[in-house]
Scaffold this motif. Sequence first.
Motif, PDB file in Angstrom:
ATOM      1  N   SER A   1       0.821  -1.215   0.000  1.00 49.40           N
ATOM      2  CA  SER A   1       0.000   0.000   0.000  1.00 49.40           C
ATOM      3  C   SER A   1       0.854   1.264   0.000  1.00 49.40           C
ATOM      4  O   SER A   1       0.327   2.367  -0.098  1.00 49.40           O
TER       5      SER A   1
ATOM      6  N   ARG B   1      -6.302   2.788   0.798  1.00 52.05           N
ATOM      7  CA  ARG B   1      -6.009   3.784   1.839  1.00 52.05           C
ATOM      8  C   ARG B   1      -5.065   4.820   1.238  1.00 52.05           C
ATOM      9  O   ARG B   1      -3.894   4.901   1.595  1.00 52.05           O
TER      10      ARG B   1
ATOM     11  N   PRO C   1      -0.074   6.096   2.118  1.00 53.04           N
ATOM     12  CA  PRO C   1      -1.491   5.809   2.388  1.00 53.04           C
ATOM     13  C   PRO C   1      -2.034   6.699   3.496  1.00 53.04           C
ATOM     14  O   PRO C   1      -1.298   7.284   4.271  1.00 53.04           O
TER      15      PRO C   1
END
Length: 1638
Positions: A1463, A1521, A1621
């Motif tokens: 992420s 995210r 994120p």
Amino acid sequence: MMLRDDFNRDKPKTDNWLEVYGAETSNICGTLISGNALTFTGDQLRMAVTRDLDTTMLTSVEFYFLFGCNGSKMEWPRKDSVLLQFSTNGGITWKLLKELHYRNDTIARFFSIELPMDARYNSTRLRFWQPHSPGKMLSTWAVDNLFIGRMMMNPSSMSDNFESGTSDTSWLFVNDGELDSYCEQNTRSDSMGAGQTALVFRQGHDMGEHSVITRDLNVGPMSVLQFDINVGCSSESTHKYPVHLEYSSDGGKTWSLVVPNCAQVLSVSCHDSIMHPSIYYGGTTKYWRRVSIPLDNLYVCGTLRFRWYQGFIPDEDFGPEWAIDNVFIGMACMQQCLGHGDCNGSMICSCDAGYHGDACQSNQSLPVYMKEGFRLADGLDDLPEILHVLDSFSSSNKLLDERKWAEWSGGLVAKVCGLLLDGHSLVFQNTGERVLVTRELDLSKATTVQFYLRLGCDSTPPDPATPPVYAQYSVNGGINWHTIEQFDFNTHSNRPSYIVLNLPESSRSKATQFRWWQPSKNGTFMEDWAIDEIYIGGDHEGEDMLADDPESPRDPIWTLTPGAVIEPVCGSTFDALHFTGEEKHRFAVTADVVVTEGSFLQVNIALGCTASKTCFNVSLLYSHDHGVTWQPVLGSCLLSHMDCETHMFPRDGVFLSDVNTGWTRYNIPLPFKTRSQFTRFLFVQPDGFNPKDTWALANLYIGNHCPQFCNGHGRCTEFGCLCDEDWSGYECSVPLVQLPGYVYDMFEVPSKAWEYVVGAKQTKPCKTMASGLALHFAGNCTRGMKSRVLDLSTAEFVQFNFLYGCGASPDDIDESVLIGYSTNGVDWNTFGTLHYLNYRSPSYVTMKLPDEARTNGTSIGFYQFKHSGANEDDWLIDDLRIGGQIVNPDVMMSDFSGGIDPAEWNTLDNMQSGKYCERKNVSLGTIADSESATMTTQDLDISEGHMLQFWYNIGCMRSWNASVAPMHLQYSTDRGMSWAYVTPQCLSNDPTCPGGASMASVYYGDPMGTWQRVTIPLKGMPVSRATRFRWQQRPVYNTEAVTNFGLTDVYIGPACHDLCGGHGNCRQEGQLTCTCDPGHHGDNCYPWNAKHQSELKDIFDTASIDKSKWELIQGGAAQNACIPLVEKTALVQNGPGLRQVVTHDLDLRDAKFVQYMASIGGAGNGTGCFKPFSHDQSVVLQFSTDGGIHWHTLHILDYTGYSDPRHDYIRLPQTARTPSTRVRWWQPLSQDPSREQPSWALDNVYIGGHEINPAQVQIHFNESVILNDQPWEFNVQGHIAEEMCKKEGSAIVWEEGTGQRHFTTKQAIVQHNYILQFKIVVGCNKAFNVCDSHPPVRLMFNKNPLVDTWHEVVPTCLPDVNLRMDCSPNMYHVASEYTVDRNPVWSRVTVGLPEKTFSSTTRFRWLQDTGNQSAPGWALDDIYIGESCPVMCHGRGDCKGGTCHCDEGYTGVSCMPLKKQPSRIFDSFEDGIYATRCEWVSGGGIGFGCGALLPYAHGKTLYFNGCGQREARTVEMDLTRPSKIMFVLQIGCRAQTPECNVKMEDASQYRGVLLQYSTNKGSEWRLLARHDPADHLTPKRMAYDLPYQAQLEGVQFRWWQPVHGGEGKDQWALDHVEVVPSRVNMKFYRRRRGLGYM
């Protein structure tokens, strides 16, 4: 009083058992009957003792007993036996009933043990006891379905509707059955309410027996067994595990069918069996049905029990579910309620709706006739090849009408059994029950059942051991069936037959059913069969009139109308039978009608509404045998015919289109021959019609209002003369022996035809006359010859070849030769003079016989009454024939099996019979010296509708480039004085040839060595009653030329039906018949079973011709053309003689086009390599749908347009789309025989396509493909290879090379939401310098096959440039091109197809046009064109038929990531490029070309200075995210150094860097930001919020420079890339908002 236990409880029932030791109720040792059994496995005492029973009235003990466990065999000594004992004193003492000793059985055994008299007390108990227990699980045994209660006196009836459970007083045991609802929605009037609560048997897990057994009943006379049953509900018919209804008269020891299966005895015995076997197969009908079985008729009575038995179904197999309801066994009601009511204990019928009375007679108006043609229902435009009948009833469009049919099973509405008449038929090819049953009909007056039947669907004769098919009727609702006819499978039964059955008197009732039924031993069958066009009806009293309604045809008066629809025609105000369909047959058959004196037929008929360009006809015929045979209503009646009736009907009872355009009314008096009580009439359009030639009938009337008479012939009185032997008559002028009717003399050997010949001898003539020797008159005395007496009563001419002056020519008229005749041997009359001044060269002479010479007893003489002496004024005669006929025959057949018959052949020069080219019975011609080989027929009466047919072979396997003396076929209508070609050569646009381009009837050799059949319809010839034909091979002045030919199977006469379709030999032996080629059948040799290819492709890449594709190739071979057409060799036609290329017959019903590459002439050193200059040097493309009889021009390859290779795409007209079409290319023979013709060539021939193209294309090269099955057109220079570029399996490969290399798909439908997906690799087989220019592979499309123009699928779309309408905003990309730098390894490409590609004829092409430059190799695989899968599978899987097949690591309907993805990313490139962060870097690497990107970054950078694609692509990331993406970027520099510069002044090319993101693995890239060079000459730190669309899993970023100047130009650098994120999970947010992704 009794005890009954099936042991299906968890524990033994205490009400039944006093003691049980060492046993339990379980299936530990398997299932004996169903569920549990009482199983003895203990290691101590093993015993079970019943309660005390009153057995005074009982007779036996019954049970199932199993030795061992699960079928295992074990040692079991006698001491381990089980004892069945009884005690009458409370168990104090026990007596033995039966010792049960081990028998090595693997299945349960049924015991029925009679109770002795001393066991019949009011307090008797029984026990099973094993005195010696060998130990745990040893010598095990089990008991099931124990019954102690059989009595000497039993009830005489029982009934159960299962609404209150199963009655103990009715049933002994229910094995694996349960009370439940079953298929309750499928009921009819005879089974209303059935299935709501029924005894249902479904397949369980214990593999037990499915059966139900009644109590013992005392069945007496007049009993009936009645019940409702449903087996399989809506399942398909099957022979597996049927339900048997059986009875036992010995307490269950043995069982027999209640109604025996007649097929088990002998299938023919079913003829006399009137009741259906009590076997019920699954899927016979989806409906509940009532079954009534009169037991009295079966001679079944006494103490009986009944059972419905399906048996055991293995766990690995499947049997149909079934259920019974409303069971009644007892005294029968009156006539068993005629099958239309329930019987009960009161012996009173409870009738079904529509039936009433004591015996349930019909009180409703039932149909008096029925017709069924198994045609498509309204709303169905097409039908698959096979459609299950049962399945059709679950749809809204029913293929069988339930108002007509009560039951059908084992049948399919299909064409798999061929055409019985037209369209689909009902084909019985399933297992189980094969039956077709009508609804009840009112047949109280009916006479006839007619239908078409085919027994055996293969071309080979069926197995005669197959059980026959029975036509039967029932007048009591199907209880009893009576056979009308039995149809056996035999040698000829696989030919469709028209069947007519007369209904017996006993079948005529107010409620009759008819059925077709095929019995079987076990529900399986050796052969299939089919039925079509069923009609049941008629009136046994005779219909005295048939009349249509004024507004519309009446259905009852027309029994068959294939090809017709009912609609207004030609602007009429009434409906008509309009024959306008595509069916093979068009005709209308009336019902039977009474025809008497004065009857006439009136009808309105229209053969088209406007004048037709063609002449077609409809014939009127009649039948006295219900349509089995047909005869013309009126024969040929012309004014000169003495035997015609006074009323004339044009053209043999034929309605012609030219006089019947629009509506015409006819009143036709019916002749005497049509009179009968049952006459029907047929209006028929001959087969082979043009579908556009439509016609209509309306307002038919047949009644008795027209007189008709017939004249006879008188007899002669008894007068005459007594004459000498062999003569009679008034003047003894009639011979009693048959005199010769002709003379034919070739003067090769002495002949008995002449009474004398003087002054002549047989010699070789000084000049060529006919063949061989001639009769030379050069004697010094009398010169003449006289024939024997001949019967010339029907003769017509004298013909011969004649020459004056081999020695010295005559110079006086008196030296002329005279020809005379005598009818009495005394008086001679001259009828011909051969004038001395003529005939100085060999001449053909024909003279007509005068009328007076035409008698039975005439002699002919040739005389020269004056000459100058020996060898002076000499003359020669050859090939003399006296004969012919005044009325010539209209048919001639010669197969030469008995040699050559001179009665049929006028001349036979250099001809003999024998063997030629592996064929016997041939007329063999050979050119001798300078003499032709000639064969001439007798004169024939040729009229319209005649044909000529023969087989020939010239040269017998001569080489394709060998010189050949052709065979000429000509005709003459003036007795041979002048000759013309039967078919002249016609060029296109020749005004003298209205039929278009055609070959002359000149025939050359076949290098493929086959005998060729020629069929010519004799149309357009001069009208003549004396036409003769000749085959002639003329001398050629080439010593190496082929100078022989073979001829056989000659037929000239009335044409067979459709000329036998070009696929059969026509013969007239009593009637016209066709002897059809293999695979062709019927009166016109239709290709019923011919397996023609549906397409043809050939690239001529081998020296040998593929004979499976080409019927005939003359004058050519696979070789190098003057100019290369595509690649390698082509089919080049440059041989001597005729040049033509003919395909085999092809099934082109679904085909669309002919396409090919072609050239004519051209530069080069080969034969015929020069520029064409004349119209007759063009090439003609034609097609034939009748085996080459008629040819229709598709295209002219004009000599002016093919000097350079040219691609043609020719659409096939509808008339060419038949199941048997052949195509040919041919070049006319030169109009100047001394002039050389230019060569011509063909390559990449493709005949095929589809009328409706596929909507999906899937191509995998791992499969074994045959050329004709390839789902693409051509793969120029490509080939299929294994393991290309480390890819498993096969792919299509183009090696490194030059030229135009491409791959083209077939036409397909492309529409909205379609994608194109494929795998491609370019240049993987070696390392290429990407700084060099390499031709790309371009993806193109074409929507118009008529134009060879191709367009790119995806255009180049870049900022500020290429501003095209088909470029989407913020979607920047290059064109659909694939190169060594972008595609060096196998990569999947997924393209959402734009609207510009939408059409029904779209093709795609991958093209690499290299010119003379060597280009990298490339390969393709896994091509898919079709409807898009969800979200295009996010680029992570193969789309197949709308479903994603995901790559490893992805899942779901759209291939979302399976594993957790990063992420966040941070990369400063200090430690290199890692695959965990960067998926792909092209054109760049770690470097300092632009220095450290201070002050925002330091150290190493990702520096781009390479050739080819410049791109950096991240790995897939989880951005649910998200926050930002940040990086430092510099493009060039202000100093413009060699290591870091950018071209600023070129506004036409965008040299900036684009930041894009993709959610589908790079299939599409969306713009996040653009970075122009002017803004980034110094390092800048960029930060971007991620858009909502990028906040997903599996997102990638790329930095891409679309345009740059190559190495050392337009450099750029990237550093400190970071994706950060946030704390908000967009995945959770999407779910809350209902915005989840696939």
